[in-house]
Design a protein around this motif. Structure first.
Motif, mmCIF file in Angstrom:
data_model
loop_
_atom_site.group_PDB
_atom_site.id
_atom_site.type_symbol
_atom_site.label_atom_id
_atom_site.label_comp_id
_atom_site.label_asym_id
_atom_site.label_seq_id
_atom_site.Cartn_x
_atom_site.Cartn_y
_atom_site.Cartn_z
ATOM 1 N N GLN A 41 -6.488 -0.606 0.945
ATOM 2 C CA GLN A 41 -5.714 0.587 0.621
ATOM 3 C C GLN A 41 -5.938 1.694 1.657
ATOM 4 O O GLN A 41 -4.992 2.381 2.043
ATOM 5 C CB GLN A 41 -6.096 1.096 -0.768
ATOM 6 N N ARG A 44 -3.948 0.756 4.779
ATOM 7 C CA ARG A 44 -2.571 0.292 4.576
ATOM 8 C C ARG A 44 -1.584 1.250 5.239
ATOM 9 O O ARG A 44 -1.547 2.438 4.926
ATOM 10 C CB ARG A 44 -2.263 0.204 3.081
ATOM 11 N N MET A 46 1.664 3.190 5.601
ATOM 12 C CA MET A 46 2.615 3.581 4.562
ATOM 13 C C MET A 46 3.876 4.249 5.116
ATOM 14 O O MET A 46 4.702 4.715 4.354
ATOM 15 C CB MET A 46 1.933 4.521 3.562
ATOM 16 N N THR A 47 3.985 4.303 6.429
ATOM 17 C CA THR A 47 5.178 4.876 7.056
ATOM 18 C C THR A 47 5.625 3.934 8.168
ATOM 19 O O THR A 47 4.842 3.102 8.641
ATOM 20 C CB THR A 47 4.884 6.265 7.668
ATOM 21 N N ASN A 52 -1.809 5.721 8.283
ATOM 22 C CA ASN A 52 -2.677 5.288 7.183
ATOM 23 C C ASN A 52 -3.826 6.283 7.050
ATOM 24 O O ASN A 52 -4.120 7.046 7.967
ATOM 25 C CB ASN A 52 -3.173 3.860 7.396
ATOM 26 N N VAL A 156 0.631 9.855 1.625
ATOM 27 C CA VAL A 156 0.228 8.454 1.746
ATOM 28 C C VAL A 156 -0.547 8.018 0.510
ATOM 29 O O VAL A 156 -0.285 6.949 -0.062
ATOM 30 C CB VAL A 156 -0.579 8.220 3.051
ATOM 31 N N ARG A 157 -1.483 8.828 0.058
ATOM 32 C CA ARG A 157 -2.281 8.478 -1.127
ATOM 33 C C ARG A 157 -1.384 8.370 -2.359
ATOM 34 O O ARG A 157 -1.530 7.461 -3.177
ATOM 35 C CB ARG A 157 -3.391 9.506 -1.343
ATOM 36 N N LEU A 159 1.687 7.477 -2.432
ATOM 37 C CA LEU A 159 2.420 6.215 -2.317
ATOM 38 C C LEU A 159 1.546 5.007 -2.666
ATOM 39 O O LEU A 159 2.041 4.003 -3.170
ATOM 40 C CB LEU A 159 2.980 6.058 -0.893
ATOM 41 N N ILE A 160 0.247 5.116 -2.411
ATOM 42 C CA ILE A 160 -0.668 4.008 -2.693
ATOM 43 C C ILE A 160 -0.937 3.880 -4.191
ATOM 44 O O ILE A 160 -0.802 2.808 -4.769
ATOM 45 C CB ILE A 160 -1.989 4.170 -1.914
#
Length: 172
Positions: A41, A44, A46-47, A52, A156-157, A159-160
């Motif tokens: 995670q 990861r 995310m864009t 990340n 980002v977080r 989205l995770i």
């Protein structure tokens, strides 16, 4: 609302203390964004650009070393990546969350030493810039830089795992 003497003191501290406290607040938000995540995670992407969480923390450690430590003539620990390329925005397979957080902690400690020891009008000389910069300017710049990336990390977080905000929720 009750008048809290300790809170009042925060609004009356020196300019340097206020700037340093502001930097620490966004630094702490950055670290909070990694809490509770596993290795996958934390790294990861995310864009579309591959942003990340772990890469952003590595980048922030690199810029703290550059702006606060190197610019003011202090020794920077040997880096295992080129900070003048995108290598500081990515985390390789051997760069664990623990390793990057420890790196950020060392950069933060080295930067804090410079902040503590020098006056706000002390001039630093970044090798990558034509002009000198004051410690005051660097503090303001790094507050903005760290807050900007903390905002990226917030997205980002979220989205995770849905966690959002600049600090952990208080237990009620």
């Amino acid at each position: 609302m009750a008048n809290d003497g300790d809170t009042d003191a925060l609004y009356q501290e020196s300019e340097k203390a206020t700037l340093h406290r502001s930097l620490d607040r966004v630094r702490d938000a950055v670290l909070w964004k990694l809490e509770g995540l596993d290795e996958e995670q934390a790294r990861r992407p995310m864009t579309p650009s591959g942003t990340n969480l772990l890469g952003l923390v590595k980048h922030l450690a690199s810029v703290e070393y550059g702006w606060f430590v190197e610019s003011f003539g202090r020794e920077v620990e040997p880096l295992w990546f080129d900070p003048y390329t995108d290598e500081d925005m990515t985390a390789g397979p051997d760069e664990t969350t623990e390793r990057i957080i420890a790196f950020y902690g060392r950069a933060r400690t080295a930067a804090d030493q410079v902040i503590t020891e020098l006056p706000l009008d002390a001039l630093g000389h970044p090798a990558w810039r034509k002009h000198s910069v004051s410690l005051r300017w660097v503090l303001a710049h790094l507050i903005a830089e760290t807050a900007r990336h903390a905002g990226h990390m917030d997205i980002v977080r979220e989205l995770i795992d849905g966690a959002a905000g600049d600090h952990r929720a208080s237990a009620v």
